[in-house]
Design a protein around this motif. Structure first.
Motif, PDB file in Angstrom:
ATOM      1  N   ARG A 251      43.642 -18.965 -44.019  1.00 54.30           N
ATOM      2  CA  ARG A 251      43.164 -19.694 -42.869  1.00 54.30           C
ATOM      3  C   ARG A 251      44.215 -19.974 -42.070  1.00 54.30           C
ATOM      4  NH1 ARG A 251      40.379 -24.961 -46.243  1.00 54.30           N
ATOM      5  NH2 ARG A 251      38.924 -23.654 -47.558  1.00 54.30           N
ATOM      6  N   ARG A 253      44.483 -19.432 -38.262  1.00 51.94           N
ATOM      7  CA  ARG A 253      43.624 -19.102 -37.256  1.00 51.94           C
ATOM      8  C   ARG A 253      44.673 -18.253 -35.995  1.00 51.94           C
ATOM      9  NH1 ARG A 253      42.680 -23.046 -34.155  1.00 51.94           N
ATOM     10  NH2 ARG A 253      40.614 -22.722 -33.414  1.00 51.94           N
ATOM     11  N   ASP A 254      45.975 -18.527 -36.019  1.00 49.88           N
ATOM     12  CA  ASP A 254      46.507 -17.656 -35.178  1.00 49.88           C
ATOM     13  C   ASP A 254      46.568 -16.222 -35.360  1.00 49.88           C
ATOM     14  OD1 ASP A 254      47.316 -19.944 -33.500  1.00 49.88           O
ATOM     15  OD2 ASP A 254      49.070 -20.429 -34.448  1.00 49.88           O
TER      16      ASP A 254
END
Length: 291
Positions: A251, A253-254
């Motif tokens: 997880r 996101r970046d």
């Protein structure tokens, strides 16, 4: 060369693209006959066809191409040989080896790849790639003129380059479609429920999954396994799939955004296709409303 004065024999002309080729040349008024392994064959053997024809077209499955070329080769002296195989390197190398074995046989050879299925209704906009020529300049010119006259698109792509490009255009595309389609099938949701919530872009995916899955898998198997450049392409695909899977699993996101933005420079040169995709979405939406 005046094609109308030639006799064209198509090996494998009773079905698939071979049948399309037979019908296409007959529609041009060119005397065209075919051989096949079924009861529709117009010759008792491929050799009989090769002895009759001025131009021999090989339209057989990829897996049969080498054996059939070897079978008819002794009868090809001073004749034209055309093959329409989807994979080129091993076929061209087979031809070159036969030229060495049968040094007294001097055929004229043209290797082409029609980039369409036999279901097409018109040549308009469809592409034919010309990949290798050995003494068949006059035939190549005549074929190109005929195809362009029918609004087809012809391109010269050297046969090694052809297989490398097909590793992406066919190999990666087919691999992606089949893995994605298998995933959909295994997820085990009702097909009509999936379609009912799919926007036009996702419906396009479903349309093509169905189109590919419902055709004869033998052709796709041969393209995946006989083009030596496909393996490297799908290995990269596997590596990227694992990389993106790990990003999603953690997880991050970046990292996910970095993953997408890193490739934007490559696709920026194709930015005009965004407008094309919008046009296709509108067309598909109208088509879906008619169903």
């Amino acid at each position: 060369m005046e094609l109308i004065k030639q006799k064209i024999g198509v090996v494998g002309g009773s079905q698939g693209l071979g049948s399309w080729v037979v019908n296409y040349f007959r529609a041009q008024g060119i005397e065209t006959r075919f051989s096949s392994t079924d009861e529709k064959s117009e010759f008792e053997s491929n050799i009989q066809l090769a002895n009759w024809a001025d131009i021999v077209v090989l339209a057989v499955p990829i897996s049969a191409m080498s054996n059939v070329m070897e079978e008819v080769f002794p009868a090809l002296d001073d004749k034209y040989l055309v093959e329409i195989c989807s994979v080129k390197k091993f076929v061209v190398e087979k031809y070159q080896s036969l030229r060495q074995i049968y040094s007294d046989v001097l055929p004229r050879y043209c290797s082409i790849h029609p980039m369409f299925s036999p279901q097409i209704k018109s040549f308009d906009g469809n592409v034919v790639l010309f990949n290798y020529n050995d003494g068949a300049d006059d035939l190549e010119k005549a074929l190109k003129n005929l195809f362009v006259q029918d609004k087809g698109v012809v391109k010269d792509v050297e046969y090694i380059k052809h297989d490398k490009l097909m590793g992406l255009v066919q190999g990666l595309n087919h691999f992606n479609v089949f893995v994605s389609a298998k995933t959909m099938a295994r997820y085990n949701e009702d097909f009509e429920d999936i379609k009912s919530v799919a926007s036009p872009p996702y419906r396009i995916f479903i349309v093509f999954y169905t189109r590919y899955v419902m055709q004869n898998p033998m052709l796709y198997a041969d393209i995946q396994m006989r083009n030596e450049f496909v393996f490297e392409v799908v290995r990269i695909f596997r590596d990227e799939m694992n990389k993106l899977f790990d990003i999603i699993q953690t997880r991050d996101r970046d990292l996910f955004m970095d993953y997408i933005t890193e490739m934007q420079g490559f696709f920026d040169q194709n930015r005009q296709d965004i407008e094309v995709s919008s046009h296709l979405m509108q067309k598909l939406s109208k088509k879906l409303e008619e169903l």
